[in-house]
Design an enzyme around this catalytic site. Sequence first.
Site, mmCIF file in Angstrom:
data_model
loop_
_atom_site.group_PDB
_atom_site.id
_atom_site.type_symbol
_atom_site.label_atom_id
_atom_site.label_comp_id
_atom_site.label_asym_id
_atom_site.label_seq_id
_atom_site.Cartn_x
_atom_site.Cartn_y
_atom_site.Cartn_z
ATOM 1 N N THR A 1 29.149 4.953 12.876
ATOM 2 C CA THR A 1 28.085 4.840 13.868
ATOM 3 C C THR A 1 27.310 6.145 14.050
ATOM 4 O O THR A 1 27.896 7.213 14.213
ATOM 5 C CB THR A 1 28.680 4.433 15.230
ATOM 6 O OG1 THR A 1 29.367 3.194 15.086
ATOM 7 C CG2 THR A 1 27.584 4.286 16.272
ATOM 8 N N ARG B 1 32.068 -10.228 14.271
ATOM 9 C CA ARG B 1 32.829 -9.095 14.799
ATOM 10 C C ARG B 1 31.900 -8.146 15.557
ATOM 11 O O ARG B 1 30.807 -7.851 15.120
ATOM 12 C CB ARG B 1 33.522 -8.351 13.661
ATOM 13 C CG ARG B 1 34.374 -7.155 14.115
ATOM 14 C CD ARG B 1 33.656 -5.834 13.931
ATOM 15 N NE ARG B 1 34.520 -4.675 14.230
ATOM 16 C CZ ARG B 1 34.093 -3.428 14.253
ATOM 17 N NH1 ARG B 1 32.831 -3.160 13.983
ATOM 18 N NH2 ARG B 1 34.921 -2.432 14.538
ATOM 19 N N VAL B 2 32.344 -7.680 16.718
ATOM 20 C CA VAL B 2 31.569 -6.758 17.538
ATOM 21 C C VAL B 2 32.338 -5.455 17.667
ATOM 22 O O VAL B 2 33.525 -5.461 18.006
ATOM 23 C CB VAL B 2 31.297 -7.338 18.948
ATOM 24 C CG1 VAL B 2 30.520 -6.333 19.795
ATOM 25 C CG2 VAL B 2 30.534 -8.647 18.842
ATOM 26 N N GLY B 3 31.674 -4.356 17.386
ATOM 27 C CA GLY B 3 32.303 -3.050 17.514
ATOM 28 C C GLY B 3 32.024 -2.429 18.869
ATOM 29 O O GLY B 3 31.519 -3.072 19.786
ATOM 30 N N GLY C 1 33.870 5.586 15.170
ATOM 31 C CA GLY C 1 35.191 5.463 14.555
ATOM 32 C C GLY C 1 35.720 4.049 14.675
ATOM 33 O O GLY C 1 34.985 3.071 14.520
ATOM 34 N N GLY D 1 36.286 1.045 16.263
ATOM 35 C CA GLY D 1 35.720 0.421 17.452
ATOM 36 C C GLY D 1 36.720 -0.329 18.299
ATOM 37 O O GLY D 1 36.666 -0.285 19.531
#
Length: 392
Positions: free
Chosen positions: A238, A266-268, A290, A292
């Site tokens: 990120t 998928r959500v970070g 890093g 998540g």
Amino acid sequence: MKPSTPNPSSIYSIIPKRIIDDFINLTPQNQYITGGVILAGVLIVGVTKVLKNDYKKPPIVIATWRFGEVACKTTARLLIDDEDMSVAEAVETGIHKIELDDTIRSHVGFGGLPNAKGIMEHEAAMMDGRTLNVGAVVGLQSIGCPIKVARCLMRENDINILFGKGALDYALKQGFQKEMTISERASEDFDRWRSSYHGDEELNVLALLARDIVSSSNVSFTYHQKEFIPNTQESHDTLAVIAMGPNGDIVVGTSTSGSPFKSEGRVGDAPLVGSGFYADNNAGAAAASGDGEEIMKFCVSHTIVELMREGMHPSTACKKVISRIKEARIVRGQSIPLINVIAMDKYGRTGASSTISHSRPFVQPDATTNPHAFQYAVWEDGKCQIHETSDS
């Protein structure tokens, strides 16, 4: 000696005639007293105006990773060269410059990799420390400027987060155009991975990619839990940028394509306020990069900001949170995840920390890279420098 009488005709245009006439009719002693009071009032108003509005401090910017230097410099230069530039617009422009670059595996924008179905899903967010407004998009497809869409949401201050189709529909209504957001290199990487993929989602997807291409490439790979990350300087995570403008306003922005070949949907942490980012003019701002899933568990960014609110230096606050994460994992017999954090307090002081020395080396060592240190960029005092840190 009697003080000289001011010439009314020369100042009537500035001060009302009645006030001037009353002043002239005062005794000399009262003129001195009244004049002193007026002068004191002018000084107080002037000093207050300078402190609140007219004192323009040089911008301060901090960004994750060595490749964040471009975003760092771009953001700072815009704030220096254009006095009408808002901090949010400068941060947006700096981040978008990285989103457009498909020459590096930045895991940001066109430099990212698709999900397990070969589709690019972008995450981006922004928070204004003055208003506390937030804007974030999750699973955004077919739009090559996710940070711009996130800023639109933040500016409207109606909805904080939009996901998937909702995010795309919103972007199109704002005038953004659909485009192909997967680069040729990312498509080739996906095809190599897919040819080796056997359907076990617990297998590390980049490990399969590595098996096919490492023999014909100068890229090397290091195993860590569920991920194989290409060990080159251009392989990162990120992008987060924190900037303080001339008036002390603080803005934080993030952008990423997420974990390479991630499960669809998928959500970070990057678009989640309090986890991947947080900003408050009254305390400061922080951002993370890093693992998540682990960053979410500790509400990393909000925790750092609250420690700075209590007066802790950004470096100390970052190290304290990293230490807390390590302790929590060790007590549970778990390995240390890769988590990197940056922060800036309301005074413009910056800091960072990382678990990288207890995690996998993120890049292979060379003349400019320490494999056991997290590198980040800082613009201060008119120049940008690369710093590195770890929790050691």
